[in-house]
Design an enzyme around this catalytic site. Structure first.
Site, PDB file in Angstrom:
ATOM      1  N   SER A  81      87.825  72.546 -42.357  1.00 14.75           N
ATOM      2  CA  SER A  81      88.381  72.160 -41.058  1.00 14.75           C
ATOM      3  C   SER A  81      89.319  73.256 -40.557  1.00 14.75           C
ATOM      4  CB  SER A  81      89.146  70.845 -41.176  1.00 14.75           C
ATOM      5  OG  SER A  81      90.318  70.996 -41.962  1.00 14.75           O
ATOM      6  N   ASP A 138      84.592  81.119 -45.166  1.00 21.41           N
ATOM      7  CA  ASP A 138      84.654  80.012 -44.203  1.00 21.41           C
ATOM      8  C   ASP A 138      84.537  80.494 -42.760  1.00 21.41           C
ATOM      9  OD1 ASP A 138      85.372  78.906 -46.599  1.00 21.41           O
ATOM     10  OD2 ASP A 138      87.422  78.414 -46.024  1.00 21.41           O
ATOM     11  N   THR A 148      83.245  83.586 -55.214  1.00 17.86           N
ATOM     12  CA  THR A 148      82.669  84.929 -55.295  1.00 17.86           C
ATOM     13  C   THR A 148      83.127  85.821 -54.157  1.00 17.86           C
ATOM     14  OG1 THR A 148      80.754  84.100 -54.105  1.00 17.86           O
ATOM     15  CG2 THR A 148      80.552  84.220 -56.504  1.00 17.86           C
TER      16      THR A 148
HETATM   17  P1  ADP Z   1      89.859  72.453 -45.312  1.00  9.96           P
HETATM   18  O1  ADP Z   1      89.779  73.733 -44.548  1.00  9.96           O
HETATM   19  O2  ADP Z   1      89.016  72.457 -46.531  1.00  9.96           O
HETATM   20  O3  ADP Z   1      89.593  71.250 -44.476  1.00  9.96           O
HETATM   21  P2  ADP Z   1      92.584  73.279 -45.526  1.00  9.96           P
HETATM   22  O4  ADP Z   1      93.713  72.812 -46.368  1.00  9.96           O
HETATM   23  O5  ADP Z   1      92.195  74.709 -45.606  1.00  9.96           O
HETATM   24  O6  ADP Z   1      91.355  72.322 -45.844  1.00  9.96           O
HETATM   25  O7  ADP Z   1      92.909  72.994 -44.012  1.00  9.96           O
HETATM   26  C1  ADP Z   1      93.329  71.728 -43.599  1.00  9.96           C
HETATM   27  C2  ADP Z   1      94.507  71.882 -42.653  1.00  9.96           C
HETATM   28  O8  ADP Z   1      94.071  72.452 -41.406  1.00  9.96           O
HETATM   29  C3  ADP Z   1      95.125  70.556 -42.271  1.00  9.96           C
HETATM   30  O9  ADP Z   1      96.083  70.159 -43.225  1.00  9.96           O
HETATM   31  C4  ADP Z   1      95.759  70.888 -40.931  1.00  9.96           C
HETATM   32  O10 ADP Z   1      96.982  71.582 -41.101  1.00  9.96           O
HETATM   33  C5  ADP Z   1      94.772  71.874 -40.327  1.00  9.96           C
HETATM   34  N1  ADP Z   1      93.790  71.224 -39.443  1.00  9.96           N
HETATM   35  C6  ADP Z   1      92.448  71.351 -39.514  1.00  9.96           C
HETATM   36  N2  ADP Z   1      91.831  70.650 -38.530  1.00  9.96           N
HETATM   37  C7  ADP Z   1      92.798  70.068 -37.813  1.00  9.96           C
HETATM   38  C8  ADP Z   1      92.812  69.204 -36.652  1.00  9.96           C
HETATM   39  N3  ADP Z   1      91.672  68.825 -36.048  1.00  9.96           N
HETATM   40  N4  ADP Z   1      94.018  68.802 -36.183  1.00  9.96           N
HETATM   41  C9  ADP Z   1      95.164  69.193 -36.786  1.00  9.96           C
HETATM   42  N5  ADP Z   1      95.217  69.986 -37.856  1.00  9.96           N
HETATM   43  C10 ADP Z   1      94.064  70.431 -38.379  1.00  9.96           C
HETATM   44 MG    MG Z   2      90.407  75.664 -45.262  1.00  7.86          MG
END
Ligand code: ADP
Ligand code: MG
Length: 420
Positions: free
Chosen positions: A143, A193, A48
């Site tokens: 993340s 997010d 949304t």
């Molecule tokens: P989500 O946000 O749902 O976890 P995303 O695909 O948007 O998935 O983001 C994940 C990507 O963010 C990972 O593939 C990496 O590139 C990066 N990332 C996130 N946290 C870390 C971390 N602690 N160390 C290294 N890369 C990270």
């Molecule tokens: Mg993400």
């Protein structure tokens, strides 16, 4: 049957220590400070945000920690406990959008965005940073925002920009984090997010209105979300489903929404959602049917139906929760998932099965959360039931020879902060 793994949140002490130790062992001196930012889970209101709609995230106790020191030059060096000992480097001088490869695009992109998009120019210089995190990567729990938002807050602090100390100011940092994800990492993301990671409060869910006409202050309201006093728990379960074929799916959904809004003569689907959700409950279904009948393709009809009804469910969920009508709140979780499965078509079998098992084992309601195509589910359950239901889901997955899911125990937590 194997016992399900629960991903524990790093305590502030553990997270700060891990990040600081990695910083010192990599760069040979102590960091100037440590900051953290949470992952998030969206309670309801999926797909949304980019339709100027409503969503309702909470911040997780699971966080990403960044130990950082500013530099006098424009060099950046970053390392993560997950980067296999490799330091990524870049020079902010003359750096172009999309020029940084891999995970380092997320943090380096924040400094780039501050200089190139935020108008901060040379006020933002290079830095050295080390990350430690317990937010599952790619699990739909953001993340990436935990990483960009912790970086944004740290840079704001060490370069004296002054935006991190107020909720209103944090909106500027939200925008820098979004710009980093969109333009440097090349990840389409609508703002949910980053707002959650920087603006959620402990014990509250953030009712976020993504209508761009609203001011920063008008765009959020903090809603009580203390499950413990209601005798409830929120189970979060990362299905560990392999992310397949999701390339371009998010962009495709967005495009259909934008084209449909245009075809229906409005700026965004939000306008139509407000019209329909303003009608008495009993008249809405007919009104949605009449609206989507004006669209040519079956696909557009389904997508628009999801967005309009989902925006309505956010308001209804907030009202049900306020009235302590947990049964209705759970039903809204179920309706949201079914709409994402049948009309928006962003679920995968792991998400559907996890939700079905939760429902069959006493959850008030369960739904996928995040963008879909893998990722996590949430379930609203009685206190003490989360671990039991998580185990049932794990057993079902094992019997189907799927990856073992992982669970998280979650309470609504505080936003990005400085911890050292
Ligand atoms: P989500 O946000 O749902 O976890 P995303 O695909 O948007 O998935 O983001 C994940 C990507 O963010 C990972 O593939 C990496 O590139 C990066 N990332 C996130 N946290 C870390 C971390 N602690 N160390 C290294 N890369 C990270
Ligand atoms: Mg993400």
């Amino acid at each position: 049957m194997a016992q399900i793994e629960f991903i524990d949140a790093l305590s502030i002490d553990e997270g700060a220590r891990e990040a600081s130790e990695l910083f010192e062992s990599t760069f040979g001196f102590a960091p100037q400070g440590v900051w953290d930012a949470p992952g998030r889970v969206n309670l309801i209101g999926e797909h949304t945000d980019y339709n100027n709609g409503l969503c309702l995230p909470i911040a997780l106790p699971h966080r990403t920690f960044i130990a950082l020191s500013p530099r006098e030059d424009t060099q950046v060096r970053v390392i993560s406990t997950l980067s296999g000992g490799v330091v990524a480097q870049a020079d902010l001088q003359d750096l172009e959008a999309g020029a940084v490869e891999g995970w380092a695009a997320y943090p380096i992109g924040v400094a780039w965005a501050m200089r190139e998009r935020g108008g901060f120019g040379d006020k933002v210089r290079g830095f050295d940073a080390a990350f430690s995190s317990c937010v599952p990567l790619g699990g739909g729990l953001s993340s990436s925002a935990a990483m960009t938002c912790s970086t944004a807050l740290a840079l704001d602090d060490v370069f004296g920009l002054g935006y991190g100390s107020s909720d209103e100011g944090r909106v500027t940092l939200v925008n820098m984090a979004i710009a980093s994800e969109n333009e440097m990492a090349g990840a389409a993301t609508g703002g949910l997010d980053q707002s959650a990671s920087l603006r959620c409060q402990a014990g509250k869910a953030l009712l976020l209105d993504c209508n761009p006409a609203l001011s920063a202050v008008e765009s959020v309201s903090q809603q009580d979300f203390d499950l413990d006093t209601l005798g409830l728990e929120l189970l979060v379960l990362d299905t560990q489903a392999p992310h397949s074929l999701n390339d371009g799916q998010y962009a495709a959904r967005r495009r259909v929404c934008e084209e449909s809004a245009k075809a229906l003569g409005v700026e965004s689907l939000r306008v139509l959602a407000d019209r329909i959700n303003g009608l008495p409950q009993t008249e809405r279904a007919v009104a949605v049917d009449a609206l989507v009948s004006r669209l040519d393709s079956e696909e557009a009809k389904m997508r628009v139906r999801h967005v309009i009804t989902e925006i309505g469910r956010v308001t209804e969920f907030v009202d049900a929760f306020k009235a302590r009508d947990i049964k209705r709140a759970g039903e809204l979780f179920n309706e949201s998932h079914n709409s994402l499965r049948d009309d928006y078509e962003v679920t995968v079998p792991q998400l559907d099965v996890a939700v079905d098992v939760a429902r069959a084992n006493g959850a008030y309601g369960a739904r996928m959360t995040g963008g879909g195509f893998g990722g996590s589910i949430i379930a609203l359950v009685d206190k003490g039931q989360a671990a039991i239901i998580a185990q049932k889901i794990a057993d079902e997955f094992e019997s189907r020879s799927w990856n073992a899911p992982r669970a998280l125990a979650v309470v609504a937590s505080n936003p990005a902060e400085r911890v050292r």
